[in-house]
Design an enzyme around this catalytic site. Structure first.
Site, PDB file in Angstrom:
ATOM      1  N   ASP A 169       0.868  -1.172   0.000  1.00 37.43           N
ATOM      2  CA  ASP A 169       0.000   0.000   0.000  1.00 37.43           C
ATOM      3  C   ASP A 169       0.906   1.223   0.000  1.00 37.43           C
ATOM      4  O   ASP A 169       1.508   1.569   1.017  1.00 37.43           O
ATOM      5  CB  ASP A 169      -0.893  -0.005   1.243  1.00 37.43           C
ATOM      6  CG  ASP A 169      -1.748   1.257   1.362  1.00 37.43           C
ATOM      7  OD1 ASP A 169      -1.693   2.112   0.459  1.00 37.43           O
ATOM      8  OD2 ASP A 169      -2.460   1.385   2.376  1.00 37.43           O
ATOM      9  N   ASN A 211       5.030   4.698  -9.858  1.00 42.66           N
ATOM     10  CA  ASN A 211       3.973   4.646 -10.863  1.00 42.66           C
ATOM     11  C   ASN A 211       2.580   4.555 -10.264  1.00 42.66           C
ATOM     12  O   ASN A 211       1.619   5.049 -10.843  1.00 42.66           O
ATOM     13  CB  ASN A 211       4.211   3.444 -11.791  1.00 42.66           C
ATOM     14  CG  ASN A 211       3.022   3.161 -12.674  1.00 42.66           C
ATOM     15  OD1 ASN A 211       2.711   3.925 -13.590  1.00 42.66           O
ATOM     16  ND2 ASN A 211       2.315   2.074 -12.393  1.00 42.66           N
ATOM     17  N   ASN A 247      -1.334  21.441 -18.305  1.00 48.04           N
ATOM     18  CA  ASN A 247      -2.370  22.294 -18.855  1.00 48.04           C
ATOM     19  C   ASN A 247      -3.559  22.384 -17.913  1.00 48.04           C
ATOM     20  O   ASN A 247      -3.684  21.606 -16.971  1.00 48.04           O
ATOM     21  CB  ASN A 247      -2.835  21.794 -20.229  1.00 48.04           C
ATOM     22  CG  ASN A 247      -3.372  20.373 -20.175  1.00 48.04           C
ATOM     23  OD1 ASN A 247      -2.600  19.430 -20.281  1.00 48.04           O
ATOM     24  ND2 ASN A 247      -4.660  20.205 -20.014  1.00 48.04           N
ATOM     25  N   TYR A 293      -6.558  16.135  -9.979  1.00 48.54           N
ATOM     26  CA  TYR A 293      -5.600  15.127 -10.437  1.00 48.54           C
ATOM     27  C   TYR A 293      -4.417  15.797 -11.132  1.00 48.54           C
ATOM     28  O   TYR A 293      -3.250  15.468 -10.878  1.00 48.54           O
ATOM     29  CB  TYR A 293      -6.298  14.155 -11.384  1.00 48.54           C
ATOM     30  CG  TYR A 293      -5.406  13.102 -11.988  1.00 48.54           C
ATOM     31  CD1 TYR A 293      -5.003  11.993 -11.243  1.00 48.54           C
ATOM     32  CD2 TYR A 293      -4.976  13.195 -13.307  1.00 48.54           C
ATOM     33  CE1 TYR A 293      -4.195  11.018 -11.790  1.00 48.54           C
ATOM     34  CE2 TYR A 293      -4.164  12.222 -13.867  1.00 48.54           C
ATOM     35  CZ  TYR A 293      -3.779  11.140 -13.112  1.00 48.54           C
ATOM     36  OH  TYR A 293      -2.964  10.170 -13.658  1.00 48.54           O
ATOM     37  N   THR A 301      -5.431   1.872 -20.661  1.00 48.95           N
ATOM     38  CA  THR A 301      -5.165   1.031 -19.497  1.00 48.95           C
ATOM     39  C   THR A 301      -6.465   0.850 -18.714  1.00 48.95           C
ATOM     40  O   THR A 301      -7.440   1.580 -18.934  1.00 48.95           O
ATOM     41  CB  THR A 301      -4.121   1.670 -18.569  1.00 48.95           C
ATOM     42  OG1 THR A 301      -4.686   2.857 -17.990  1.00 48.95           O
ATOM     43  CG2 THR A 301      -2.846   2.024 -19.328  1.00 48.95           C
ATOM     44  N   SER A 339       1.836  13.206 -15.799  1.00 50.19           N
ATOM     45  CA  SER A 339       0.731  13.159 -16.755  1.00 50.19           C
ATOM     46  C   SER A 339       0.728  14.422 -17.588  1.00 50.19           C
ATOM     47  O   SER A 339       1.191  15.479 -17.135  1.00 50.19           O
ATOM     48  CB  SER A 339      -0.610  13.031 -16.017  1.00 50.19           C
ATOM     49  OG  SER A 339      -1.704  13.227 -16.889  1.00 50.19           O
ATOM     50  N   LYS A 341      -0.343  15.776 -10.159  1.00 50.75           N
ATOM     51  CA  LYS A 341       0.707  15.380 -11.095  1.00 50.75           C
ATOM     52  C   LYS A 341       1.714  16.513 -11.320  1.00 50.75           C
ATOM     53  O   LYS A 341       2.909  16.259 -11.513  1.00 50.75           O
ATOM     54  CB  LYS A 341       0.087  14.939 -12.420  1.00 50.75           C
ATOM     55  CG  LYS A 341      -0.669  13.614 -12.340  1.00 50.75           C
ATOM     56  CD  LYS A 341       0.248  12.474 -11.909  1.00 50.75           C
ATOM     57  CE  LYS A 341      -0.423  11.120 -11.978  1.00 50.75           C
ATOM     58  NZ  LYS A 341       0.469  10.023 -11.565  1.00 50.75           N
ATOM     59  N   GLY A 370     -14.389  11.322  -5.457  1.00 47.55           N
ATOM     60  CA  GLY A 370     -14.867  12.576  -4.883  1.00 47.55           C
ATOM     61  C   GLY A 370     -14.059  13.790  -5.291  1.00 47.55           C
ATOM     62  O   GLY A 370     -14.507  14.929  -5.115  1.00 47.55           O
TER      63      GLY A 370
END
Length: 270
Positions: A64, A91, A152, A161, A196, A147, A165, A98
């Site tokens: 974990d 990775n 941007n 997210y 993926t 990512s 990153k 949420g």
């Protein structure tokens, strides 16, 4: 030029599926001994069996990554089994439901969970990797999976997210400076959309895949092996003078989202 990883030991987190699995397989194919980590033991056991069936060496360590103690134990397992760590790939990561909302709607618990999974875990991995690589005394390669979203604006649900990153991209650059004197190189890979399991909810049909491909100058979305190739390069001696870089693996795309589509939707709502 020789991209061989023979004699090297690599740790790959999030290796049960998707990008991590592809990277672990690519490393093994290039001769590395691979320590694979993920939450799911069954996926790791399957991966290890596949690597060993091809004559490679691998060790599964269920982990974990949001637990610093667990990440430290992962590094210890790599050292006790193979004696060193040459490459560490941070990775493991992903979405928190949420937190996949406009910034003004993200609740505190989801924000904390997003940060813990995608930022704190990478810091834990970097610290564990640095200790292991310093112990070896021959340097190493630390790779962060970033990512295109980091580069941007990501309106309409991916802002949190993307911010996570971007944070790890900055951390990777800073670590490149801090760890360079130990011969440790630190780089990040910034993929665009890759087919993926993480994106199964988006790439639901051939039509959906074709729609996303329109954003990519090469005319297709990415595949795990596209990213694995970049990870092999950064782990190899060919990249011995590459540190502090963010390697775009995005088919020529600069933007991964379409803010104009988002603004159009807002206009329709108004």
């Amino acid at each position: 030029m020789d991209f061989s990883l023979t004699g090297k030991v690599a740790v790959v987190t999030g290796a049960g599926k998707g990008l991590g699995r592809a990277i672990a397989l690519a490393y093994a194919e290039q001769g590395a001994s691979v320590v694979v980590a993920a939450r799911g033991k069954a996926d790791l056991d399957t991966l290890v069996a596949e690597i060993e069936a091809k004559g490679g060496k691998a060790l599964a360590v269920p982990t974990d990554v949001t637990s610093q103690q667990a990440v430290d134990a992962l590094a210890d397992a790599a050292l006790s089994t193979f004696g060193k760590v040459d490459t560490w790939v941070n990775n493991a990561g992903g979405f928190i439901d949420g937190a996949m909302k406009d910034w003004t709607e993200v609740d505190a618990a989801s924000l904390d969970a997003m940060w813990k999974l995608n930022v704190s875990s990478y810091v834990y991995g970097a610290q564990a990797a640095a200790r292991a690589m310093k112990q070896g005394g021959t340097g190493g390669s630390l790779i962060f999976m970033s990512s295109l979203d980091a580069l941007n604006a990501c309106p309409g649900g991916e802002g949190c997210y993307g911010a996570a990153k971007m944070a790890i991209t900055h951390i990777a650059r800073t670590l490149a400076v801090e760890l360079g004197r130990f011969g440790i190189r630190v780089n990040s890979i910034a993929p665009g959309i890759v087919q993926t399991p993480l994106l199964e909810h988006v790439l639901t049909s051939d039509e959906a895949i074709a729609d996303k491909a329109k954003f990519y100058p090469l005319g297709r979305i990415g595949q795990p092996d596209d990213v694995a190739g970049a990870a092999v390069y950064l782990a190899s001696d060919v990249a011995s003078y590459v540190s502090g870089a963010t390697l775009l693996v995005s088919g020529g795309a600069i933007f991964n989202s379409d803010p104009f589509r988002y603004l159009s939707a807002l206009a329709e709502e108004a």
